[in-house]
Design a protein around this motif. Structure first.
Motif, short mmCIF file in Angstrom:
data_model
loop_
_atom_site.label_atom_id
_atom_site.label_comp_id
_atom_site.label_asym_id
_atom_site.label_seq_id
_atom_site.Cartn_x
_atom_site.Cartn_y
_atom_site.Cartn_z
N THR A 28 1.48 85.93 44.22
CA THR A 28 1.93 87.30 44.48
C THR A 28 0.78 88.29 44.29
OG1 THR A 28 2.58 87.58 42.18
CG2 THR A 28 4.29 86.83 43.72
N GLY A 29 -0.43 87.82 44.40
CA GLY A 29 -1.56 88.72 44.25
C GLY A 29 -2.28 88.60 42.94
N TYR A 30 -1.77 87.79 42.02
CA TYR A 30 -2.47 87.61 40.75
C TYR A 30 -3.52 86.53 40.93
CZ TYR A 30 -3.57 86.50 35.95
OH TYR A 30 -4.25 86.28 34.77
N ASN A 31 -4.75 86.83 40.52
CA ASN A 31 -5.81 85.82 40.60
C ASN A 31 -6.70 85.89 39.35
OD1 ASN A 31 -7.14 88.18 41.14
ND2 ASN A 31 -7.74 87.65 43.20
N GLY A 32 -6.10 86.30 38.24
CA GLY A 32 -6.85 86.38 36.99
C GLY A 32 -7.01 85.03 36.32
N ARG A 33 -7.75 85.05 35.25
CA ARG A 33 -7.96 83.84 34.44
C ARG A 33 -7.62 84.20 33.00
NH1 ARG A 33 -13.64 82.17 34.96
NH2 ARG A 33 -12.90 80.28 33.97
N PRO A 34 -6.35 84.01 32.60
CA PRO A 34 -5.90 84.51 31.30
C PRO A 34 -6.56 83.86 30.08
CG PRO A 34 -4.12 83.33 32.40
CD PRO A 34 -5.25 83.43 33.38
N VAL A 35 -6.85 82.58 30.12
CA VAL A 35 -7.44 81.94 28.94
C VAL A 35 -8.82 82.52 28.64
CG1 VAL A 35 -8.26 79.78 27.91
CG2 VAL A 35 -6.02 79.87 29.02
N PRO A 36 -9.75 82.57 29.59
CA PRO A 36 -11.05 83.18 29.28
C PRO A 36 -10.92 84.65 28.86
CG PRO A 36 -11.21 81.91 31.31
CD PRO A 36 -9.76 81.95 30.93
N ALA A 37 -9.97 85.37 29.45
CA ALA A 37 -9.79 86.78 29.09
C ALA A 37 -9.35 86.93 27.64
CB ALA A 37 -8.77 87.43 30.02
N HIS A 38 -8.58 85.97 27.15
CA HIS A 38 -8.08 86.04 25.77
C HIS A 38 -9.00 85.35 24.77
CE1 HIS A 38 -4.45 87.05 28.01
NE2 HIS A 38 -4.03 87.62 26.91
N PHE A 39 -9.92 84.55 25.26
CA PHE A 39 -10.77 83.77 24.35
C PHE A 39 -11.57 84.66 23.40
CE2 PHE A 39 -14.47 81.12 23.24
CZ PHE A 39 -13.79 80.07 22.64
N LYS A 40 -11.99 85.82 23.87
CA LYS A 40 -12.77 86.71 23.01
C LYS A 40 -11.94 87.25 21.84
CE LYS A 40 -12.01 90.43 26.27
NZ LYS A 40 -12.63 91.20 27.31
N HIS A 41 -10.63 87.07 21.89
CA HIS A 41 -9.75 87.51 20.81
C HIS A 41 -9.20 86.34 20.01
CE1 HIS A 41 -9.91 91.35 22.83
NE2 HIS A 41 -9.50 90.78 23.95
N ARG A 95 15.40 84.85 41.53
CA ARG A 95 14.53 86.00 41.77
C ARG A 95 15.01 87.20 40.94
NH1 ARG A 95 9.46 86.73 43.99
NH2 ARG A 95 9.19 88.97 44.05
N ILE A 96 14.11 87.72 40.14
CA ILE A 96 14.37 88.92 39.35
C ILE A 96 13.86 90.11 40.15
CG2 ILE A 96 13.85 90.11 37.18
CD1 ILE A 96 13.18 87.31 36.01
N PRO A 97 14.67 91.14 40.33
CA PRO A 97 14.17 92.32 41.06
C PRO A 97 12.88 92.84 40.41
CG PRO A 97 16.54 92.50 40.70
CD PRO A 97 16.07 91.31 39.90
N ASP A 98 11.96 93.28 41.25
CA ASP A 98 10.68 93.77 40.75
C ASP A 98 10.85 94.85 39.69
OD1 ASP A 98 9.45 92.01 42.46
OD2 ASP A 98 8.61 93.54 43.79
N ASP A 99 11.79 95.76 39.91
CA ASP A 99 12.01 96.84 38.93
C ASP A 99 12.45 96.28 37.58
OD1 ASP A 99 11.33 98.73 40.83
OD2 ASP A 99 13.40 99.37 41.21
N ALA A 136 5.09 87.44 38.00
CA ALA A 136 5.64 87.18 39.33
C ALA A 136 5.01 85.93 39.93
CB ALA A 136 5.45 88.39 40.24
N SER A 137 3.70 85.78 39.75
CA SER A 137 3.01 84.60 40.25
C SER A 137 3.48 83.34 39.53
CB SER A 137 1.50 84.78 40.08
OG SER A 137 0.82 83.64 40.51
N LEU A 138 3.61 83.45 38.22
CA LEU A 138 4.07 82.32 37.41
C LEU A 138 5.48 81.89 37.81
CD1 LEU A 138 3.42 80.55 34.85
CD2 LEU A 138 4.68 82.26 33.57
N LEU A 139 6.32 82.87 38.09
CA LEU A 139 7.71 82.57 38.39
C LEU A 139 7.96 82.18 39.84
CD1 LEU A 139 9.33 85.53 36.41
CD2 LEU A 139 9.20 83.12 35.70
N TYR A 140 7.23 82.82 40.77
CA TYR A 140 7.59 82.69 42.18
C TYR A 140 6.46 82.23 43.09
CZ TYR A 140 11.15 85.62 40.14
OH TYR A 140 12.11 86.11 39.31
N GLY A 141 5.28 82.01 42.54
CA GLY A 141 4.16 81.62 43.37
C GLY A 141 3.21 82.77 43.59
#
Length: 126
Positions: A60-73, A7-11, A53-58
């Motif tokens: 944590t409130g992230y519910n985005g979709r990174p691939v579609p968000a980056h596809f336009k770039h 666990r990495i401290p949030d700060d 945080a979600s990737l590392l620990y499960g």
């Protein structure tokens, strides 16, 4: 199998993201792409904190979709751009984290980069 991350401290995680993206924004190769795409860096860094945080620990409130968000770039998501992104990530994690934690985060970032590159290629990108 990926090794669990201590666990990495949030700060610390927030500082890592802030320092990393300050470098990204200044980078001559990838900075212009990021700077043209992101208007609210505080909100974006908060999203990135939750993503990591979600990737590392499960969940944590992230519910985005990174691939579609980056596809336009995708035209900017070249192998050179991924390499530069990973280089900056390696430098920043090496400077701010213990060697073991830095290596684990570097491995996760490489997996993300590889996944994004495959997704962009599969969906008609680079």
């Amino acid at each position: 199998m990926q090794q669990p991350i201590p666990r990495i401290p949030d700060d610390t995680l927030r500082k890592l993201i802030a320092v990393f993206y300050a470098r990204v924004r200044k980078d001559p190769l990838i900075g212009p792409v990021f700077n043209a795409s992101i208007s609210d860096w505080n909100a974006h860094q908060d999203t990135l904190f939750h993503f990591w945080a979600s990737l590392l620990y499960g969940n944590t409130g992230y519910n985005g979709r990174p691939v579609p968000a980056h596809f336009k770039h995708r035209e900017h998501m070249t192998p050179d751009a991924f390499t530069r992104w990973l280089t900056l990530w390696r430098q920043t994690t090496t400077e701010l984290l213990t060697p073991e934690v830095a290596a684990l985060l570097q491995n996760r970032a490489e997996c993300i980069g590889n996944s994004f590159q495959r997704a962009m290629s599969f969906q008609g990108g680079v």
